[in-house]
Motif scaffolding. Structure first.
Motif, PDB file in Angstrom:
ATOM      1  N   HIS A 132      -4.834  12.102  -0.770  1.00  0.00           N
ATOM      2  CA  HIS A 132      -5.727  11.951   0.226  1.00  0.00           C
ATOM      3  C   HIS A 132      -5.240  10.773   1.148  1.00  0.00           C
ATOM      4  O   HIS A 132      -5.938  10.777   2.665  1.00  0.00           O
ATOM      5  CB  HIS A 132      -6.893  11.755  -0.215  1.00  0.00           C
ATOM      6  N   GLU A 133      -4.533   9.789   0.841  1.00  0.00           N
ATOM      7  CA  GLU A 133      -4.061   8.680   1.857  1.00  0.00           C
ATOM      8  C   GLU A 133      -2.845   8.281   1.641  1.00  0.00           C
ATOM      9  O   GLU A 133      -2.154   7.916   0.510  1.00  0.00           O
ATOM     10  CB  GLU A 133      -5.093   7.784   1.310  1.00  0.00           C
ATOM     11  N   PRO A 134      -2.115   8.336   2.539  1.00  0.00           N
ATOM     12  CA  PRO A 134      -0.598   7.883   2.523  1.00  0.00           C
ATOM     13  C   PRO A 134      -0.389   6.572   2.046  1.00  0.00           C
ATOM     14  O   PRO A 134      -1.130   5.819   2.474  1.00  0.00           O
ATOM     15  CB  PRO A 134      -0.061   8.362   3.888  1.00  0.00           C
ATOM     16  N   VAL A 135       0.883   6.180   1.330  1.00  0.00           N
ATOM     17  CA  VAL A 135       1.187   4.642   1.359  1.00  0.00           C
ATOM     18  C   VAL A 135       2.267   4.546   2.118  1.00  0.00           C
ATOM     19  O   VAL A 135       3.077   5.312   2.567  1.00  0.00           O
ATOM     20  CB  VAL A 135       1.663   4.650  -0.314  1.00  0.00           C
ATOM     21  N   ALA A 136       2.262   3.078   2.635  1.00  0.00           N
ATOM     22  CA  ALA A 136       3.335   2.535   3.246  1.00  0.00           C
ATOM     23  C   ALA A 136       4.444   1.990   2.489  1.00  0.00           C
ATOM     24  O   ALA A 136       4.266   0.811   1.818  1.00  0.00           O
ATOM     25  CB  ALA A 136       2.923   1.399   4.184  1.00  0.00           C
ATOM     26  N   LEU A 137       5.497   2.774   2.321  1.00  0.00           N
ATOM     27  CA  LEU A 137       6.440   2.484   1.199  1.00  0.00           C
ATOM     28  C   LEU A 137       7.215   0.890   1.293  1.00  0.00           C
ATOM     29  O   LEU A 137       7.075   0.245   0.394  1.00  0.00           O
ATOM     30  CB  LEU A 137       7.662   3.587   1.144  1.00  0.00           C
ATOM     31  N   GLN A 138       7.571   0.714   2.602  1.00  0.00           N
ATOM     32  CA  GLN A 138       8.446  -0.440   2.692  1.00  0.00           C
ATOM     33  C   GLN A 138       7.358  -1.583   2.504  1.00  0.00           C
ATOM     34  O   GLN A 138       7.770  -2.567   1.920  1.00  0.00           O
ATOM     35  CB  GLN A 138       9.061  -0.484   4.064  1.00  0.00           C
ATOM     36  N   LYS A 139       6.301  -1.547   3.229  1.00  0.00           N
ATOM     37  CA  LYS A 139       5.368  -2.618   3.092  1.00  0.00           C
ATOM     38  C   LYS A 139       5.015  -2.905   1.515  1.00  0.00           C
ATOM     39  O   LYS A 139       5.129  -3.970   1.031  1.00  0.00           O
ATOM     40  CB  LYS A 139       3.983  -2.340   3.739  1.00  0.00           C
ATOM     41  N   ASP A 140       4.677  -1.969   0.725  1.00  0.00           N
ATOM     42  CA  ASP A 140       4.269  -2.039  -0.600  1.00  0.00           C
ATOM     43  C   ASP A 140       5.202  -2.439  -1.391  1.00  0.00           C
ATOM     44  O   ASP A 140       5.226  -3.371  -2.307  1.00  0.00           O
ATOM     45  CB  ASP A 140       3.512  -0.661  -1.107  1.00  0.00           C
ATOM     46  N   LEU A 141       6.513  -1.892  -1.420  1.00  0.00           N
ATOM     47  CA  LEU A 141       7.563  -1.978  -2.340  1.00  0.00           C
ATOM     48  C   LEU A 141       8.277  -3.359  -1.680  1.00  0.00           C
ATOM     49  O   LEU A 141       9.039  -4.032  -2.848  1.00  0.00           O
ATOM     50  CB  LEU A 141       8.609  -0.740  -2.107  1.00  0.00           C
TER      51      LEU A 141
END
Length: 440
Positions: A132-141
């Motif tokens: 239901h909510e996208p993740v920001a890959l580069q920010k989180d990783l």
């Protein structure tokens, strides 16, 4: 024979690089137009020579000198001299110590459980947003990889690891914001003050950890600071080494994993094959053991193909210490040589249909057909990345944890555009939906 390239510009090449969308894209354009060896202007180097042919690169692989002006942006982080440009006689023993730790199995095994905890914790956070909510890959990783390298470099000795991470991000935001002219909140004076305070906090924290190590008290080769203390490095050099290690690892591992997930989202058939391999090796367990990484052969090929298409560090640079002849061209002493990783990786002479995502390029028989330097995501020669083996361990672990648990799909309408931000970044991050895949 004159090296081909564009005519000199009054702005020193700044406009041409900007118009291309960054130095890595400019290099692709130059080599497509002028061939494997190109002369071009570069701010900080005046004139540089870029070499995109892996066979020709062999003639430069021995060089142990970096051009100081191109790496001067790291000076503020180093009090004991910029580690990236230290003279060869100092660099060789220092590098030997780093490799004895960063490339060693005892070091990886010592920290693997903590790495796994951190990766699983991120997966748990993403699970709460699944579907239901996208993740920001580069920010989180990149945040995850910074936590990993903090745990690695400082062990359990940092009293406030979250404070270290926050301070490091503050320093990076200001430092890289100035380098790439990215807007940062606050006035220049406010930003400089915040960055100065954060850097002082970081240095004091690392100094305390270094002071706790006494020669002979922690001599095992799985401890970065301990190994540097045992080698007799002075405290300021040790602190700077930890800081630069954190800088390099913070970006490259998280960015490499991000681009890999982006590509898998566009190639679900490859993602399913990775998932099948993970199910076969791990069964119902959520994460691999260290020894099991060697059994994840297809995952390894996927990661390598991703780093071919999107090398985390898009280029390297050296300075000639003797006259060289490369491809029939004379390079005098003091020539800045550029290694355009992206252009090398997209060279159609060695990578047929180079824009395609084909992990099978890294089957052993295929690797044997190519020149050694056709694939150089961590650089070449005596200045290549000391942390390459550690970075691969971290990246494969994180990918295994995430792909065992989730499927990834792109956010409709979200455009992913590679840009240069010290590493190969995405202009608006890489936003993806995650969904639970269950067991097999």
């Amino acid at each position: 024979m004159r090296i081909p390239g564009p005519e000199p510009r009054s702005d020193g090449g700044v406009g041409a690089v900007a118009a291309a969308g960054g130095l890595h894209r400019y290099q692709l354009r130059l080599h497509a137009e002028y061939g494997p060896v190109v002369r071009f202007q570069l701010p900080g180097a005046e004139t540089a020579v870029s070499i995109a042919d892996p066979v020709l690169l062999e003639a430069t692989a021995h060089i142990d000198k970096r051009p100081e002006r191109l790496f001067a942006f790291l000076d503020p982080l180093c009090e004991a001299g910029n580690l990236q440009v230290m003279p060869a006689d100092e660099h060789v023993p220092w590098r030997r110590v780093l490799l004895s730790v960063l490339a060693g199995r005892p070091s990886h095994e010592r920290h693997f459980a903590r790495f796994t905890e951190l990766a699983v914790a991120l997966a748990d956070r993403w699970a709460a947003r699944a579907d239901h909510e996208p993740v920001a890959l580069q920010k989180d990783l990149t945040a995850l990889s910074l936590r990993m390298i903090c745990a690695y470099a400082l062990g359990g000795d940092a009293a406030d690891p979250d404070g270290v991470i926050a301070a490091f991000e503050e320093v990076l935001t200001e430092h890289l914001g100035r380098l790439y002219q990215v807007p940062v909140p606050g006035t220049p004076e406010e930003r400089a003050e915040r960055s100065s305070e954060a850097l002082a906090y970081l240095r004091a924290t690392v100094d305390r950890v270094v002071a706790a190590h006494r020669p002979g008290s922690r001599a095992d080769r799985s401890d970065l600071i301990g190994a540097l203390v045992e080698a007799g490095e002075r405290p300021a050099r040790i602190r700077d080494t930890v800081m630069v290690t954190m800088l390099a690892a913070h970006h490259t591992t998280g960015v490499a994993v991000s681009w890999t997930l982006h590509l898998l989202g566009r190639h679900p058939e490859v993602a399913e094959r990775v998932a099948d391999e993970l199910d076969r090796v791990l069964g119902d367990r959520p994460a691999p053991e260290y020894a099991e990484l060697r059994q994840l052969a297809y995952l390894d090929m996927v990661l390598k193909e991703s780093m071919r298409l999107y090398p985390p560090g898009p280029y390297g640079a050296r300075e000639t210490t003797e006259a060289l002849t490369v491809g029939g061209y004379e390079l005098p002493v003091g020539t800045t040589i550029f290694y355009p990783f992206w252009a090398v990786h997209m060279n159609p002479d060695h990578w047929p249909e180079p824009e395609k995502f084909l992990p099978e390029r890294f089957l052993p028989d295929e690797v044997a057909k190519r020149p050694k330097l056709a694939y150089i995501p961590f650089g070449i020669g005596p200045r290549s990345c000391e942390g390459a083996t550690l970075a691969m361990v971290e990246a494969e672990l994180v990918l295994a944890v995430l792909l065992k648990r989730f499927r990834f799909r792109a956010v409709p309408g979200h455009r992913v555009t590679p840009i240069e931000r010290f590493v190969m970044w995405a202009a608006e991050d890489i936003r993806m939906f995650v969904s639970s895949r269950g067991r097999g």
